[in-house]
Design an enzyme around this catalytic site. Sequence first.
Site, mmCIF file in Angstrom:
data_model
loop_
_atom_site.group_PDB
_atom_site.id
_atom_site.type_symbol
_atom_site.label_atom_id
_atom_site.label_comp_id
_atom_site.label_asym_id
_atom_site.label_seq_id
_atom_site.Cartn_x
_atom_site.Cartn_y
_atom_site.Cartn_z
ATOM 1 N N TYR A 160 36.196 -30.842 10.071
ATOM 2 C CA TYR A 160 35.181 -29.791 9.872
ATOM 3 C C TYR A 160 35.792 -28.606 9.115
ATOM 4 C CZ TYR A 160 31.349 -26.582 11.098
ATOM 5 O OH TYR A 160 30.297 -25.680 11.058
ATOM 6 N N LYS A 164 34.739 -27.099 5.489
ATOM 7 C CA LYS A 164 34.272 -25.720 5.354
ATOM 8 C C LYS A 164 35.264 -24.874 4.549
ATOM 9 C CE LYS A 164 30.397 -26.166 7.533
ATOM 10 N NZ LYS A 164 29.124 -25.989 6.819
ATOM 11 N N THR A 195 22.013 -22.644 17.814
ATOM 12 C CA THR A 195 21.160 -23.593 17.068
ATOM 13 C C THR A 195 21.312 -24.972 17.715
ATOM 14 O OG1 THR A 195 22.897 -24.345 15.569
ATOM 15 C CG2 THR A 195 21.652 -22.413 14.850
HETATM 16 P P1 NAP Z 1 21.412 -27.509 12.692
HETATM 17 O O1 NAP Z 1 20.430 -26.765 13.526
HETATM 18 O O2 NAP Z 1 21.904 -28.838 13.133
HETATM 19 O O3 NAP Z 1 20.819 -27.623 11.207
HETATM 20 C C1 NAP Z 1 21.443 -28.366 10.210
HETATM 21 C C2 NAP Z 1 20.366 -29.121 9.471
HETATM 22 O O4 NAP Z 1 20.989 -29.849 8.379
HETATM 23 C C3 NAP Z 1 19.657 -30.171 10.357
HETATM 24 O O5 NAP Z 1 18.261 -30.119 10.156
HETATM 25 C C4 NAP Z 1 20.240 -31.467 9.840
HETATM 26 O O6 NAP Z 1 19.375 -32.577 9.962
HETATM 27 C C5 NAP Z 1 20.441 -31.150 8.373
HETATM 28 N N1 NAP Z 1 21.355 -32.099 7.744
HETATM 29 C C6 NAP Z 1 22.445 -32.698 8.289
HETATM 30 N N2 NAP Z 1 22.995 -33.521 7.392
HETATM 31 C C7 NAP Z 1 22.241 -33.445 6.272
HETATM 32 C C8 NAP Z 1 22.286 -34.091 5.012
HETATM 33 N N3 NAP Z 1 23.248 -34.989 4.716
HETATM 34 N N4 NAP Z 1 21.340 -33.798 4.089
HETATM 35 C C9 NAP Z 1 20.352 -32.919 4.372
HETATM 36 N N5 NAP Z 1 20.246 -32.274 5.553
HETATM 37 C C10 NAP Z 1 21.184 -32.547 6.492
HETATM 38 O O7 NAP Z 1 22.722 -26.635 12.469
HETATM 39 P P2 NAP Z 1 22.921 -25.095 12.094
HETATM 40 O O8 NAP Z 1 23.699 -24.502 13.195
HETATM 41 O O9 NAP Z 1 21.671 -24.479 11.627
HETATM 42 O O10 NAP Z 1 23.930 -25.270 10.878
HETATM 43 C C11 NAP Z 1 23.642 -24.843 9.566
HETATM 44 C C12 NAP Z 1 24.970 -24.724 8.816
HETATM 45 O O11 NAP Z 1 25.726 -23.670 9.425
HETATM 46 C C13 NAP Z 1 25.844 -25.968 8.871
HETATM 47 O O12 NAP Z 1 26.458 -26.156 7.628
HETATM 48 C C14 NAP Z 1 26.885 -25.617 9.921
HETATM 49 O O13 NAP Z 1 28.092 -26.300 9.712
HETATM 50 C C15 NAP Z 1 27.024 -24.130 9.702
HETATM 51 N N6 NAP Z 1 27.555 -23.391 10.847
HETATM 52 C C16 NAP Z 1 26.874 -23.358 12.018
HETATM 53 C C17 NAP Z 1 27.410 -22.659 13.092
HETATM 54 C C18 NAP Z 1 26.741 -22.556 14.436
HETATM 55 O O14 NAP Z 1 27.355 -22.066 15.379
HETATM 56 N N7 NAP Z 1 25.519 -22.993 14.584
HETATM 57 C C19 NAP Z 1 28.638 -21.995 12.951
HETATM 58 C C20 NAP Z 1 29.294 -22.052 11.736
HETATM 59 C C21 NAP Z 1 28.753 -22.754 10.681
HETATM 60 P P3 NAP Z 1 19.498 -33.499 11.291
HETATM 61 O O15 NAP Z 1 19.181 -32.602 12.445
HETATM 62 O O16 NAP Z 1 18.478 -34.565 11.020
HETATM 63 O O17 NAP Z 1 20.916 -33.989 11.297
#
Ligand code: NAP
Length: 254
Positions: A160, A164, A195
Amino acid sequence: MILDGQTVVVTGAGSGLGAATAQRLAAAGAKVGCIDLSLDAAQATAKEIDGIGLAADVSDAVAVEAAFAQVEKTFGIARVVVSCAGIGTAARILPRDGSLSIDSFAQAIKVNLLGTYTVMNIAARAMASAEPIDADGSRGIIINTSSVAYEDGQIGQAAYSASKGGVASMTLPAARELARFGIRVMTIAPGLFETAMSAGLPDDIRAEILKAVPFPSRMGNAEEYAQMVQSIVENAMLNGSVIRLDGAARMPIK
Ligand code: NAP
């Protein structure tokens, strides 16, 4: 850049940070193309904001091009593109069962890094071909999502963090290259946000992580991420940087 009337694409718009971003930018007057792996999820967000919902795997260039073409046909060339699609892999380099972890490493790189690059590449090509839209000569902005794990990855986050880290590292060279077209590139590196991705964290790990967030000592909410996206879009001097959005958190070893 003024958001009102602009065409925006958000990937990962079906959930979490992406959904909140699509909602906030739509509330600011943007026309939003919502892309997600799941068509139902993308359309659910789009329906609330009079946007369009499209399915595409961000690591599949053909699918991403088709989705962008559909957005362009409906709303015009996207001038703001926010990559939120991503997966949160957790795997030790040496799993306890003695297996190798190369496949999960490759998957993290494929979705989080190659996917983000693919979206940026397709978005930038279209923006570069469009007319400037303000006195600075701006043609568009691309905002990518890294993670604080790009700097302080925990045990189990080698893949990861590498994915990133790639997103963070390409910010400056991308901004430098695309400057001549009036395209800005920024990256947000969130700490722990509430999330679907973080929902699966066991309570003890969540509590341990929160101890490392000095203030405010809580998880971020998706609206705070979306607010940061809007600020970046609206502030023309923000370019080529990675912004940590984390309450001064520094992640512990595990
Ligand atoms: P989330 O609620 O799981 O949303 C991510 C979305 O991306 C989901 O709808 C997922 O679909 C979709 N996705 C996954 N793989 C994909 C692909 N190959 N093509 C198109 N869509 C895809 O997560 P989030 O927390 O909002 O995360 C958003 C971003 O922020 C991510 O890049 C994550 O790494 C980053 N981030 C999050 C956090 C945190 O604490 N939440 C912290 C640091 C960074 P499915 O649900 O169908 O898989």
